[in-house]
Scaffold this active site. Structure first.
Site, PDB file in Angstrom:
ATOM      1  N   LYS A 112      53.611   4.618  38.162  1.00 56.65           N
ATOM      2  CA  LYS A 112      51.720   4.469  37.153  1.00 56.65           C
ATOM      3  C   LYS A 112      52.647   5.699  36.263  1.00 56.65           C
ATOM      4  CE  LYS A 112      47.432   7.149  36.929  1.00 56.65           C
ATOM      5  NZ  LYS A 112      46.282   7.767  38.051  1.00 56.65           N
TER       6      LYS A 112
ATOM      7  N   GLU B 188      62.836   7.994  44.043  1.00 56.56           N
ATOM      8  CA  GLU B 188      62.653   6.995  44.614  1.00 56.56           C
ATOM      9  C   GLU B 188      62.815   5.187  43.704  1.00 56.56           C
ATOM     10  OE1 GLU B 188      60.086   8.900  45.519  1.00 56.56           O
ATOM     11  OE2 GLU B 188      59.805   9.252  47.819  1.00 56.56           O
TER      12      GLU B 188
ATOM     13  N   GLY C 144      47.062   5.048  41.408  1.00 54.12           N
ATOM     14  CA  GLY C 144      47.805   4.577  42.005  1.00 54.12           C
ATOM     15  C   GLY C 144      47.692   3.419  43.417  1.00 54.12           C
ATOM     16  N   ARG C 145      46.803   3.947  44.347  1.00 56.46           N
ATOM     17  CA  ARG C 145      46.493   2.477  45.454  1.00 56.46           C
ATOM     18  C   ARG C 145      45.237   1.332  44.883  1.00 56.46           C
ATOM     19  NH1 ARG C 145      45.434   7.875  45.987  1.00 56.46           N
ATOM     20  NH2 ARG C 145      43.416   8.800  46.631  1.00 56.46           N
TER      21      ARG C 145
ATOM     22  N   GLU D 279      45.507   7.435  52.062  1.00 57.54           N
ATOM     23  CA  GLU D 279      45.896   8.761  50.942  1.00 57.54           C
ATOM     24  C   GLU D 279      44.288   9.218  50.084  1.00 57.54           C
ATOM     25  OE1 GLU D 279      49.633   8.288  48.649  1.00 57.54           O
ATOM     26  OE2 GLU D 279      48.328   7.447  47.120  1.00 57.54           O
TER      27      GLU D 279
ATOM     28  N   HIS E 275      51.709  -7.897  72.194  1.00 57.61           N
ATOM     29  CA  HIS E 275      52.453  -8.494  73.270  1.00 57.61           C
ATOM     30  C   HIS E 275      52.935  -6.408  73.146  1.00 57.61           C
ATOM     31  CE1 HIS E 275      51.832 -12.234  74.933  1.00 57.61           C
ATOM     32  NE2 HIS E 275      50.914 -12.348  73.481  1.00 57.61           N
TER      33      HIS E 275
ATOM     34  N   LYS F 187      57.353  16.273  48.311  1.00 54.62           N
ATOM     35  CA  LYS F 187      58.243  15.712  47.316  1.00 54.62           C
ATOM     36  C   LYS F 187      58.570  16.972  46.441  1.00 54.62           C
ATOM     37  CE  LYS F 187      55.215  12.098  45.041  1.00 54.62           C
ATOM     38  NZ  LYS F 187      53.932  12.193  44.134  1.00 54.62           N
TER      39      LYS F 187
HETATM   40  O1  F6P Z   1      53.415   5.146  40.910  1.00 58.49           O
HETATM   41  P1  F6P Z   1      54.143   6.082  40.887  1.00 58.49           P
HETATM   42  O2  F6P Z   1      53.703   7.236  39.879  1.00 58.49           O
HETATM   43  O3  F6P Z   1      55.645   5.536  40.709  1.00 58.49           O
HETATM   44  O4  F6P Z   1      54.435   6.668  42.210  1.00 58.49           O
HETATM   45  C1  F6P Z   1      53.963   5.262  43.679  1.00 58.49           C
HETATM   46  C2  F6P Z   1      52.793   6.455  44.328  1.00 58.49           C
HETATM   47  O5  F6P Z   1      53.078   7.915  44.908  1.00 58.49           O
HETATM   48  C3  F6P Z   1      51.861   8.364  45.290  1.00 58.49           C
HETATM   49  O6  F6P Z   1      51.920   8.943  44.165  1.00 58.49           O
HETATM   50  C4  F6P Z   1      52.539   9.457  46.693  1.00 58.49           C
HETATM   51  O7  F6P Z   1      53.307   9.679  46.386  1.00 58.49           O
HETATM   52  C5  F6P Z   1      51.216   7.530  45.410  1.00 58.49           C
HETATM   53  O8  F6P Z   1      49.780   8.145  45.290  1.00 58.49           O
HETATM   54  C6  F6P Z   1      51.545   6.130  44.333  1.00 58.49           C
HETATM   55  O9  F6P Z   1      50.645   5.622  44.615  1.00 58.49           O
END
Ligand code: F6P
Length: 554
Positions: free
Chosen positions: A200, A206, A261-262, A347, A378, A506
């Site tokens: 987003k 990452e 995002g979620r 979240e 289990h 972060k």
């Molecule tokens: O889509 P992006 O901006 O890479 O963010 C990924 C995810 O990181 C977050 O901001 C949490 O660190 C989430 O809310 C989001 O879904």
């Protein structure tokens, strides 16, 4: 507003004190209609709430609390595009992404949604029919999707749940740990693999680190320009950043910043879903969610599935004091649902400040966890049955099997029903003793063993049966949970659509990278300093004093 000062809240607290001495199994004796009364039949699914520790006056009191908290108004604000994500100054419009007709959020939103959907449709149909190719003109047969959190969990969960063999294989890489990307690249053919960068913000370290590594993987095979223009697709609400990264404008798929995002799998972020299943299946997923949206908007609160699920969860967590909630799917294809719902819920409602900025001095959202129920049996079900904490659970099964092997499905679902039943009924010490006597044990042996075999029972659960796992039912199931989470947030007086709590870590990670570069750990707390120095001494080149590569710390 301090919700706990409302008379409706206080009535519920008083009721909860009484309920602790009540047994849910007895409620079934008192009311032979209980199972039907506490169930809802919706298109393609049956929801059974009857094994929760709740009776009609409790439910009436919960509904009164919902009224006192203006739940219906908040629901209208959600759908009409009011800026209810106040700390980020945005509306929350994931529901507009699945509206079938021009929606209540306004024409501009509908027009944008239609255009974005059309772009996904056109690209995916070309991709699946072999009309999109890489630097050597070979058509793409594999997608590797780079994204994390909401930009990964939803698409991956849906693809794993619904994927059929098709013209394009879709893999997902979310982890910064290079093991995951290395393994995906080991199976990928550079000429026939398309990389989808889903973010987003397009600033997530990452995801961008993985994207940079893919570019490096191509070195010597194709030029950076060829790779960026042919082998990369970007999905983002920040198109400028995607362009600056070098992705070709015609390969950038956007969505509004009013999609959290979620909650973004319904947007262009769902492109991998459409690529794996076909666009028509993606539309059916949206349609299933739209059915649940309509139900949430139109059904009376007392017969409204997300409202009831939200209220029961609130009852369990805030009033009965059960701090966790387990998600237990009995369908292999739903194995990622617990992880998906963990982000969606935690979240959203993992907050301790109320909408007016004051501290919430009550329990907010529960800890959400779980995994495939049959495997959990289990592993951690011992805790569910006999642990000191009561953990309410959602059991989720499908009436139809997703395979043709005889002898599996009925046994699987018998396990699901049995576990929910065992959690509710338990086994009393008298029953245990009778059973041990019947097995021929002597009195001394019975006395010694009996306490260990008692199951206190009275542990609440909800069971959701989907007629079959298909796009419509999965869309509806996801929307059900989205709205349930919203209902809880409204009553708990929290903002469910921001996530400030993810920022601190972060920032500190980026700062630590700079510290490694300068070998400067002064001023850190003693524990972090010790660990950093250990890494620097023993971690080799990665931790030496060179400038960090790529995007970390950007
Ligand atoms: O889509 P992006 O901006 O890479 O963010 C990924 C995810 O990181 C977050 O901001 C949490 O660190 C989430 O809310 C989001 O879904």
């Amino acid at each position: 507003m301090d919700v706990t000062s409302l008379p409706e809240w206080q009535i519920l607290e008083a009721r909860a004190a009484v309920v602790r001495g009540r047994r849910v199994a007895d409620l079934f004796q008192i009311d032979p209609q209980r199972a039907q009364k506490y169930s809802l039949s919706l298109p393609g699914m049956l929801l059974d709430f009857s094994k929760n520790l709740i009776d009609e006056p409790d439910l009436a009191a919960l509904l009164a609390l919902a009224d006192a908290c203006d739940l219906a108004d908040w629901r209208d604000k959600l759908f009409s595009g009011a800026p209810i994500n106040a700390t980020e100054g945005r509306p929350v419009l994931h529901t507009a992404l699945r509206e079938q007709a021009p929606g209540s959020a306004g024409d501009a939103v509908s027009t944008r949604v239609s255009a974005e959907l059309a772009q996904v449709r056109s690209f995916v149909s070309r991709l699946r029919s072999g009309g999109v190719s890489g630097y050597s003109c070979k058509k793409f047969t594999r997608l590797v999707c780079l994204g994390i959190g909401g930009s990964n969990l939803g698409p991956q969960m849906v693809v794993e749940a619904l994927a059929q063999p098709g013209p394009v294989t879709v893999d997902f890489v979310s982890n910064l740990d290079g093991v995951e990307l290395a393994s995906a690249l080991a199976q990928a053919d550079p000429e026939t693999t398309l990389f989808v960068v889903s973010s987003k913000t397009f600033t997530t370290a990452e995801t961008l680190t993985n994207a940079e590594s893919v570019l490096r993987w191509y070195a010597g095979r194709a030029s950076r320009e060829q790779v960026l223009s042919k082998h990369f697709v970007g999905i983002t609400a920040n198109t400028e950043k995607a362009k600056a990264f070098g992705i070709a404008p015609e390969h950038i798929f956007s969505f509004g910043d009013w999609v959290g995002g979620r909650f973004s799998l319904w947007s262009s972020i769902g492109l991998p879903i459409a690529a794996a299943l076909g666009f028509e299946a993606f539309e059916r997923l949206l349609a299933g969610a739209a059915v649940m949206d309509r139900h949430f908007r139109e059904a009376p609160l007392a017969r409204n599935a997300p409202v009831l699920m939200g209220l029961i969860s609130l009852w369990n967590c805030s009033f009965l004091g059960y701090p966790a909630h387990a998600i237990l799917p009995y369908n292999q294809k739903l194995h990622l649902l617990p992880a998906y719902l963990q982000q969606a819920d935690m979240e959203s409602n993992g907050k301790s400040v109320t909408r007016d900025g004051s501290a919430a001095h009550y329990r907010t959202g529960p800890l959400i966890w779980g995994q495939l129920g049959i495997n959990g049996q289990h592993a951690f079900y011992q805790y569910l049955h006999q642990g000191t904490e009561v953990v309410p659970a959602d059991f989720i099964g499908t009436v139809e099997a997703d395979h043709e092997l005889p002898g599996h499905h009925q046994r699987l679902l018998c396990n699901m029903l049995a576990q929910a039943r065992a959690l509710m009924t338990g086994v009393s010490v008298e029953e245990v003793r009778r059973d041990l006597h019947a097995r021929g044990l002597g009195r001394e042996q019975v006395d010694a063993l009996a306490p260990f075999k008692v199951h206190t029972g009275n542990r609440p659960s909800t069971t959701i049966l989907l007629d079959r796992l298909e796009p419509e039912s999965l869309g509806a199931l996801i929307a059900l949970y989205e709205h349930k989470i919203f209902v809880q947030g409204v009553i708990l007086q929290i903002y469910s659509f921001d996530q400030w709590g993810v920022e601190l870590g972060k920032g500190l990670a980026a700062e630590l990278e700079q510290r490694f570069a300068g070998a400067d750990f002064d001023g850190l707390d003693a524990s972090t300093k010790q660990l950093a120095e250990y890494l620097r001494a023993n971690g080799g080149n990665e931790f030496s004093d060179k400038t960090p590569e790529g995007v970390m710390g950007a």
